[in-house]
Design an enzyme around this catalytic site. Sequence first.
Site, PDB file in Angstrom:
ATOM      1  N   ARG A  72       0.719  -1.102  -0.131  1.00  0.00           N
ATOM      2  CA  ARG A  72       0.014  -0.080  -0.118  1.00  0.00           C
ATOM      3  C   ARG A  72       0.806   1.227  -0.028  1.00  0.00           C
ATOM      4  O   ARG A  72       0.305   2.415  -0.507  1.00  0.00           O
ATOM      5  CB  ARG A  72      -1.027   0.063   1.327  1.00  0.00           C
ATOM      6  N   ASP A  75     -10.289   4.076  -4.949  1.00  0.00           N
ATOM      7  CA  ASP A  75     -10.576   3.144  -3.824  1.00  0.00           C
ATOM      8  C   ASP A  75     -10.659   1.793  -4.246  1.00  0.00           C
ATOM      9  O   ASP A  75     -11.202   0.667  -3.650  1.00  0.00           O
ATOM     10  CB  ASP A  75     -12.089   3.257  -3.202  1.00  0.00           C
ATOM     11  N   LEU A  92     -11.455  11.286  -3.414  1.00  0.00           N
ATOM     12  CA  LEU A  92      -9.892  11.305  -3.873  1.00  0.00           C
ATOM     13  C   LEU A  92      -9.928  10.060  -4.818  1.00  0.00           C
ATOM     14  O   LEU A  92     -10.697   9.109  -4.805  1.00  0.00           O
ATOM     15  CB  LEU A  92      -8.950  11.085  -2.659  1.00  0.00           C
ATOM     16  N   CYS A 146     -15.416  19.467  12.512  1.00  0.00           N
ATOM     17  CA  CYS A 146     -14.067  20.071  12.279  1.00  0.00           C
ATOM     18  C   CYS A 146     -13.839  21.524  11.553  1.00  0.00           C
ATOM     19  O   CYS A 146     -14.681  21.814  10.953  1.00  0.00           O
ATOM     20  CB  CYS A 146     -13.446  19.337  10.944  1.00  0.00           C
TER      21      CYS A 146
END
Length: 381
Positions: free
Chosen positions: A63, A140, A175, A254
């Site tokens: 990874r 992903d 992403l 956040c």
Amino acid sequence: MTAPAINYQDLTEKIKLWGRELGFSQVGISDVNLVDHEPALARWLANNYHGNMDYMARHGLMRARAKELVEGTLNVISVRMDYLPTDAKFARTLKNRQHAYISRYALGRDYHKLMRKRLKQLGERIKQHCQNFNYRPFVDSAPILERPLAEKAGLGWVGKHSLLINKQAGSWFFLGELLVDIPLVVDKKVENACGSCVACIKICPTQAIVEPYVVDARRCISYLTIELREAIPEQFRPLIGNRIYGCDDCQLICPWNKFAKLGSEDDFKPRQQLDDISLLTLFAWDEASFLRKTQGSPIRRIGFQCWQRNIAVALGNADFSATIVTALLEKLPASEPMVAEHIEWALAQQRLKQQALADDKNLRLTARLIRSVEKGMPRDA
């Protein structure tokens, strides 16, 4: 005749322009060196923080080694795509215990196919300008550390909740990556701006962020409601509340998300009224309805049984309602064993709440009676 030399500085700028034309909110480029992340990845796997996600351990340190994944890779083009809906209804839905809360990324069309298609289009456009060029798009779909790569590409920094944060755009974005075998000009890594803030750690309902930048997936509501295919541990069921698919709490709290950008893709807009729908409406779906109504949605991947399991837990956490009890009892006889277990738990929770209401009513009646008696008593009694 030899082909003209490629100006990779110029090509890098063109790639970023083409990416924006394809709908990506930002495009950045990094090298493939993630050796600094290997020790943390090894510790995370050794602690079994990946839970039942066996594929995380199966690929191990690959990874962090994109070159081993696709031979010849020199750079990674990382992209982000904003998805925040115009009216996200965060607080309203979370406070309404009778309604379902679905992570906002999953309200519309599955982003994987959309972004992969756009990345492939970007790759083909680059190919028109390079005589020898190979690329692989991923969303992903590959064992790579996409957030550290995106961080190196200047798209943001990895926050203490392990998600990527952008100073100008918050964290409500997807992403994707394009692995390429050409020497592009890399971007500068963004400085981490979390500072001393630990809001995401404190807000997590199940305390899944066990230390800054480290998430124990086995405690995470997103893992429990999406990745886990077995019974949800009882200790976490009351903490899940009405979250039936994922959790956004660490992003909601956040402070950088006050700068979040709204998504511009129509495909990411809510479907089937999933942003404002009752638990009982969703619980009434049969399997055919579930498959039809979640077509093209990321929700479909968890399957009907896990869908019912999650809703049963949420119904158990809802305020007492005779209608809920009836719906649970009606589903129970024909349910698969795993779902039945969660329905029985939900029924037990509803009965406890019913008893608590009865006890509270009796206490109020008793208090009223005492006050009435006291009013009729002589003052010197």
